[in-house]
Design a protein around this motif. Structure first.
Motif, mmCIF file in Angstrom:
data_model
loop_
_atom_site.group_PDB
_atom_site.id
_atom_site.type_symbol
_atom_site.label_atom_id
_atom_site.label_comp_id
_atom_site.label_asym_id
_atom_site.label_seq_id
_atom_site.Cartn_x
_atom_site.Cartn_y
_atom_site.Cartn_z
ATOM 1 N N PRO A 17 1.995 0.289 11.714
ATOM 2 C CA PRO A 17 1.854 -0.722 10.614
ATOM 3 C C PRO A 17 0.001 -0.312 10.114
ATOM 4 O O PRO A 17 -0.595 0.408 10.419
ATOM 5 C CB PRO A 17 0.752 -1.889 12.153
ATOM 6 C CG PRO A 17 0.870 -1.389 13.527
ATOM 7 C CD PRO A 17 1.106 0.005 13.722
ATOM 8 N N CYS A 18 -0.036 -0.959 8.664
ATOM 9 C CA CYS A 18 -0.493 -0.275 7.815
ATOM 10 C C CYS A 18 -1.567 -0.846 7.811
ATOM 11 O O CYS A 18 -2.463 -0.478 6.871
ATOM 12 C CB CYS A 18 -0.013 -0.259 6.280
ATOM 13 S SG CYS A 18 0.278 -2.117 5.754
ATOM 14 N N GLY A 19 -1.537 -2.334 8.064
ATOM 15 C CA GLY A 19 -3.076 -2.994 8.068
ATOM 16 C C GLY A 19 -3.420 -3.751 6.986
ATOM 17 O O GLY A 19 -4.120 -4.463 6.644
ATOM 18 N N CYS A 20 -2.009 -3.930 5.856
ATOM 19 C CA CYS A 20 -1.811 -4.977 4.888
ATOM 20 C C CYS A 20 -1.620 -6.300 5.692
ATOM 21 O O CYS A 20 -0.539 -6.620 6.877
ATOM 22 C CB CYS A 20 -1.124 -5.099 4.030
ATOM 23 S SG CYS A 20 -1.174 -3.354 3.572
ATOM 24 N N PRO A 21 -2.170 -7.188 5.268
ATOM 25 C CA PRO A 21 -1.997 -8.472 5.915
ATOM 26 C C PRO A 21 -0.587 -9.498 5.567
ATOM 27 O O PRO A 21 0.024 -8.776 4.980
ATOM 28 C CB PRO A 21 -3.010 -10.050 5.631
ATOM 29 C CG PRO A 21 -3.395 -9.150 4.087
ATOM 30 C CD PRO A 21 -2.956 -7.841 4.416
ATOM 31 N N ARG A 22 0.266 -9.813 6.628
ATOM 32 C CA ARG A 22 2.033 -9.544 6.207
ATOM 33 C C ARG A 22 1.804 -11.306 6.342
ATOM 34 O O ARG A 22 0.933 -12.509 6.371
ATOM 35 C CB ARG A 22 2.819 -9.867 7.880
ATOM 36 C CG ARG A 22 2.762 -8.953 8.558
ATOM 37 C CD ARG A 22 3.666 -8.660 8.301
ATOM 38 N NE ARG A 22 4.167 -6.695 8.834
ATOM 39 C CZ ARG A 22 5.414 -5.931 9.117
ATOM 40 N NH1 ARG A 22 5.941 -6.173 8.396
ATOM 41 N NH2 ARG A 22 5.325 -5.497 9.057
ATOM 42 N N GLU A 23 2.680 -11.235 5.107
ATOM 43 C CA GLU A 23 2.855 -12.611 4.657
ATOM 44 C C GLU A 23 3.384 -13.699 5.571
ATOM 45 O O GLU A 23 4.252 -13.275 6.223
ATOM 46 C CB GLU A 23 3.639 -12.594 3.060
ATOM 47 C CG GLU A 23 3.082 -11.948 2.248
ATOM 48 C CD GLU A 23 3.506 -12.306 0.880
ATOM 49 O OE1 GLU A 23 4.809 -13.071 0.537
ATOM 50 O OE2 GLU A 23 3.184 -11.527 -0.306
ATOM 51 N N ASP B 272 6.493 -15.739 5.409
ATOM 52 C CA ASP B 272 8.126 -15.887 5.453
ATOM 53 C C ASP B 272 8.536 -14.079 5.968
ATOM 54 O O ASP B 272 9.591 -14.327 5.885
ATOM 55 C CB ASP B 272 8.178 -15.542 4.373
ATOM 56 C CG ASP B 272 8.004 -15.165 2.912
ATOM 57 O OD1 ASP B 272 8.337 -15.250 1.835
ATOM 58 O OD2 ASP B 272 7.571 -13.645 3.464
ATOM 59 N N GLY B 273 7.664 -13.692 6.664
ATOM 60 C CA GLY B 273 7.834 -11.914 6.678
ATOM 61 C C GLY B 273 8.206 -11.334 5.649
ATOM 62 O O GLY B 273 9.188 -10.171 6.426
ATOM 63 N N ALA B 274 8.126 -11.106 4.060
ATOM 64 C CA ALA B 274 8.744 -10.687 2.914
ATOM 65 C C ALA B 274 7.427 -9.143 2.905
ATOM 66 O O ALA B 274 7.989 -8.027 2.202
ATOM 67 C CB ALA B 274 8.277 -11.659 2.305
ATOM 68 N N ALA B 275 6.556 -9.393 3.645
ATOM 69 C CA ALA B 275 5.459 -7.739 3.463
ATOM 70 C C ALA B 275 6.008 -6.873 4.348
ATOM 71 O O ALA B 275 6.732 -7.332 5.270
ATOM 72 C CB ALA B 275 4.272 -8.536 3.856
ATOM 73 N N CYS C 161 0.657 -1.537 0.033
ATOM 74 C CA CYS C 161 -0.198 0.153 -0.196
ATOM 75 C C CYS C 161 0.760 1.163 -0.445
ATOM 76 O O CYS C 161 0.082 2.098 -0.699
ATOM 77 C CB CYS C 161 -1.115 -0.006 1.096
ATOM 78 S SG CYS C 161 -0.113 0.168 2.763
ATOM 79 N N GLY C 162 2.488 0.860 0.216
ATOM 80 C CA GLY C 162 3.078 1.947 0.341
ATOM 81 C C GLY C 162 2.927 3.210 1.394
ATOM 82 O O GLY C 162 3.566 4.256 1.779
ATOM 83 N N ALA C 163 2.769 2.540 2.768
ATOM 84 C CA ALA C 163 2.495 3.914 3.661
ATOM 85 C C ALA C 163 3.892 3.658 4.574
ATOM 86 O O ALA C 163 4.499 2.295 4.287
ATOM 87 C CB ALA C 163 0.977 2.938 4.562
ATOM 88 N N ASN C 164 4.248 4.731 5.160
ATOM 89 C CA ASN C 164 5.535 4.644 5.710
ATOM 90 C C ASN C 164 5.242 3.628 7.404
ATOM 91 O O ASN C 164 4.363 4.341 8.384
ATOM 92 C CB ASN C 164 5.768 6.217 6.429
ATOM 93 C CG ASN C 164 7.273 6.296 7.052
ATOM 94 O OD1 ASN C 164 7.741 5.516 7.711
ATOM 95 N ND2 ASN C 164 7.055 7.391 7.207
ATOM 96 N N ARG C 165 5.997 2.396 6.879
ATOM 97 C CA ARG C 165 6.133 1.425 8.020
ATOM 98 C C ARG C 165 6.121 2.200 10.055
ATOM 99 O O ARG C 165 6.137 1.934 10.895
ATOM 100 C CB ARG C 165 6.768 0.609 8.313
ATOM 101 C CG ARG C 165 5.924 -0.997 7.117
ATOM 102 C CD ARG C 165 7.070 -1.516 7.284
ATOM 103 N NE ARG C 165 6.216 -2.560 5.632
ATOM 104 C CZ ARG C 165 6.782 -3.595 5.375
ATOM 105 N NH1 ARG C 165 7.434 -3.783 5.777
ATOM 106 N NH2 ARG C 165 6.201 -4.628 4.041
#
Length: 158
Positions: A147-153, A155-158, A139-143
């Motif tokens: 947290p941006c709310g996108c589901p994490r993958e 493997d931790g790559a998200a 989503c391009g949010a500044n981490r």
């Protein structure tokens, strides 16, 4: 700052404070504070040696989160210039190839040497802080702002 080397005698060392505004002459780099420090110019029979340390700041953009920040920049300068020599072209490099000829007017442009050292000391990928989390690739949010709310993958790559 320009130093007339012809006016220096062999073995003489000129020490001076360095305090100047330096134009980077690069489209994307600005030294936004005066460059300050100390330099010394030493004359030998065949060379002029310039040594010193200078500091300034420059605004940069973080390569991870794309936020602007000010970067403190400190460099050590240590260069040697040949008197009465010309640049050699071609052939195998040797120790003398890292000593640059001084112009026929025997004036050393200290500001130009400092400018070049500052540009070379800039980070290739500036980072605002070591623990910068960067942007979410989805989503391009500044981490760094949470947290941006996108589901994490998994493997931790998200």
């Amino acid at each position: 700052m320009r130093v007339d080397v012809a006016g220096l005698e062999r073995g003489q060392v000129l020490q001076a404070p360095f305090h100047e505004r330096v134009d980077s002459r690069a489209d994307d780099v600005v030294f936004d504070a005066p460059v300050v420090g100390r330099v010394e110019v030493e004359r030998t029979s065949r060379t002029v040696r310039l040594r010193g340390t200078v500091s300034t700041t420059t605004p940069l953009v973080c390569g991870r989160c794309l936020e602007g920040f000010r970067h403190d920049l400190t460099v050590a300068v240590d260069e040697e210039f040949l008197i009465g020599a010309t640049a050699r072209v071609g052939g195998e490099l040797g120790p003398k190839d890292f000593q640059f000829p001084l112009g026929p007017d025997l004036v050393l442009d200290v500001t130009e040497v400092v400018r070049q050292h500052l540009l070379l000391a800039l980070p290739m990928v500036p980072v605002c802080r070591p623990d910068c989390q960067g942007l979410c690739p989805r989503c391009g949010a500044n981490r760094n702002q949470g947290p941006c709310g996108c589901p994490r993958e998994e493997d931790g790559a998200a």
